[in-house]
Design an enzyme around this catalytic site. Structure first.
Site, short mmCIF file in Angstrom:
data_model
loop_
_atom_site.label_atom_id
_atom_site.label_comp_id
_atom_site.label_asym_id
_atom_site.label_seq_id
_atom_site.Cartn_x
_atom_site.Cartn_y
_atom_site.Cartn_z
CB VAL A 242 -0.48 8.03 -12.89
CG1 VAL A 242 -1.97 8.22 -13.02
CG2 VAL A 242 -0.06 6.66 -13.43
N GLY A 243 0.29 11.07 -12.14
CA GLY A 243 -0.25 12.33 -11.64
C GLY A 243 -1.59 12.04 -11.00
CG LEU A 244 -2.72 13.67 -7.58
CD1 LEU A 244 -3.00 14.67 -6.47
CD2 LEU A 244 -2.71 12.24 -7.02
CB SER B 49 -4.48 6.08 -2.75
OG SER B 49 -5.09 7.00 -3.61
N GLY C 195 7.26 0.08 -5.43
CA GLY C 195 7.67 -1.32 -5.54
C GLY C 195 8.86 -1.65 -4.67
CB CYS D 107 -0.06 17.14 -3.87
SG CYS D 107 -1.23 16.98 -2.56
CG ASN E 235 2.62 8.86 -2.11
OD1 ASN E 235 2.73 8.21 -3.16
ND2 ASN E 235 1.57 9.58 -1.84
CB THR E 236 5.94 7.18 -5.47
OG1 THR E 236 5.31 8.44 -5.64
CG2 THR E 236 4.98 6.07 -5.84
N GLY F 54 6.28 -1.42 -1.66
CA GLY F 54 6.99 -2.64 -2.04
C GLY F 54 6.52 -3.92 -1.40
C1 LIG Z 1 0.24 4.10 -10.65
C2 LIG Z 1 0.23 4.63 -9.25
C3 LIG Z 1 -0.70 5.61 -8.90
C4 LIG Z 1 -0.74 6.12 -7.60
N1 LIG Z 1 -1.66 7.06 -7.27
C5 LIG Z 1 -1.74 7.51 -5.99
C6 LIG Z 1 -2.74 8.43 -5.58
O1 LIG Z 1 -3.60 8.85 -6.36
N2 LIG Z 1 -2.74 8.84 -4.29
C7 LIG Z 1 -1.83 8.40 -3.36
O2 LIG Z 1 -1.89 8.79 -2.19
N3 LIG Z 1 -0.88 7.49 -3.72
C8 LIG Z 1 -0.82 7.06 -4.99
N4 LIG Z 1 0.13 6.13 -5.34
C9 LIG Z 1 1.09 5.68 -4.33
C10 LIG Z 1 0.66 4.34 -3.72
O3 LIG Z 1 -0.57 4.46 -3.04
C11 LIG Z 1 1.74 3.84 -2.73
O4 LIG Z 1 1.87 4.77 -1.67
C12 LIG Z 1 3.10 3.69 -3.41
O5 LIG Z 1 2.98 3.21 -4.73
C13 LIG Z 1 4.02 2.74 -2.63
O6 LIG Z 1 3.45 1.46 -2.51
P1 LIG Z 1 3.81 0.23 -3.52
O7 LIG Z 1 5.29 0.13 -3.58
O8 LIG Z 1 3.12 -0.94 -2.92
O9 LIG Z 1 3.24 0.62 -4.85
C14 LIG Z 1 0.19 5.63 -6.64
C15 LIG Z 1 1.12 4.64 -6.99
C16 LIG Z 1 1.15 4.13 -8.28
C17 LIG Z 1 2.16 3.06 -8.61
#
Ligand SMILES: Cc1cc2nc3c(=O)[nH]c(=O)nc-3n(C[C@H](O)[C@H](O)[C@H](O)COP(=O)(O)O)c2cc1C
Length: 318
Positions: free
Chosen positions: A83-85, A21, A228, A142, A203-204, A255
């Site tokens: 970015v926020g939602l 997402s 990442g 959230c 999530n992050t 990541g």
């Molecule tokens: C720019 C950005 C926007 C994101 N927006 C959402 C979101 O709207 N909803 C959500 O559940 N996770 C969101 N995430 C989290 C990602 O879905 C994912 O869980 C997280 O980035 C870890 O994976 P990655 O390291 O592969 O990015 C966002 C991540 C990034 C980097």
């Protein structure tokens, strides 16, 4: 492969690679996708989370570094965002986006975030009878506006939110958990007990970077979320722990830039993976990862990837 074996409705996926997402944009969901990108090879895509009302997101700067692609090329691996939602709201998603999702050759998982348990129920009820997605993912990272607590920071709140969604849909429900808690197994068990068919982990993670020259934070909101490479070992450990505590499929995320990263999650106990930040650097990343997995399985003579799920060999003392 069925990602929701407990559900009345299966979530059959063509491959274990899913797009996370928020990382294929929102209306930008299709931006950059070319006809050569065969989405049908992916397990699913999860568009940006939708909320009850439209949201504009946070003040700029919302990304660090500004270009994930250039950062990767420069050997930089720390990604922050706030970015926020930012999203057009659930009404627009259901009326304008869902008909477009229905045309896609892959599963679409609608990601929802709510301000309260009641709103979880309300938003889920709104999805009933709408075509264009095959499952729901509840973004629990959230806050519940009633007490300010993040839904997936307590087992009680997580269970209440998942239960409210479960009671209002027949679709498979994925609960996406936040990483920054002392014991994720407790929260995972609560989410599964309340009816989650699968868990997305994670999530992050809250993070901050400061430019020492300007003495200003790199993000407009001061703090944001780390994604990442740095997130991967954290999230792999969470998948490993939770896989021993629950008996529903786990989707590992955090990541994953290469097939070997996806394999780490699978060995830790994940049935599938989501690719996030890597898409922001290169929209071909999920396809490269999928090809890499195929090559690995072939070379290792493994016919069924299921053999690798949870197959990490941990030496126990004594
Ligand atoms: C720019 C950005 C926007 C994101 N927006 C959402 C979101 O709207 N909803 C959500 O559940 N996770 C969101 N995430 C989290 C990602 O879905 C994912 O869980 C997280 O980035 C870890 O994976 P990655 O390291 O592969 O990015 C966002 C991540 C990034 C980097």
């Amino acid at each position: 492969m069925d990602l929701a074996p407990r559900s009345r409705r299966p979530l059959r996926i063509a491959s274990p690679v899913i797009i996370a997402s928020g990382t294929f944009g929102y209306d930008g969901f299709g931006r950059g996708i070319t006809p050569e990108m065969d989405l049908g090879r992916l397990g699913a895509v999860v568009p940006k989370t939708v909320t009850r009302q439209p949201r504009e997101g946070n003040p700029e700067p919302r990304w660090h570094p500004r270009s994930y692609r250039r950062a990767l090329e420069a050997g930089e691996f720390v990604f922050l965002n706030s970015v926020g939602l930012a999203n057009p709201g659930i009404d627009a998603a259901l009326s304008e986006m869902a008909p477009q999702w229905a045309e896609l050759a892959t599963n679409v998982v609608l990601s929802l975030a709510a301000d309260s348990v009641d709103q979880c129920a309300e938003m889920t009820a709104m999805t009933q009878g709408v075509a264009g997605f095959q499952a729901l993912e509840l973004n629990l990272s959230c806050p519940n506006v009633e007490d300010g607590a993040v839904f997936s920071h307590t087992a009680e709140l997580a269970a209440a939110a998942v239960g409210a969604v479960r009671a209002n849909t027949d679709l498979p429900v994925l609960a996406k958990l936040a990483p920054n808690v002392p014991d994720l197994t407790e929260i995972a068990r609560a989410a599964v007990g309340a009816g989650a068919d699968a868990l997305t982990i994670s999530n992050t993670i809250p993070a901050m970077m400061i430019d020492v020259e300007t003495r200003k934070p790199v993000l407009g909101t001061a703090t944001g979320g780390l994604s990442g490479h740095g997130l991967r070992p954290v999230s792999v450990a969470l998948v490993y722990r939770v896989a021993q505590a629950v008996d529903v499929p786990i989707i590992g995320v955090g990541g994953i830039f290469e097939a070997k990263h996806a394999l780490e999650y699978i060995l830790a106990g994940a049935t599938a993976v989501q690719v996030g930040s890597a898409n922001l650097a290169d929209l071909w990343a999920p396809f490269r990862i999928l090809n890499g997995l195929r090559v690995y399985l072939e070379e290792a003579g493994i016919r069924n990837m299921g053999e690798l799920i949870g197959a990490v060999q941990v030496e126990t003392a004594g």
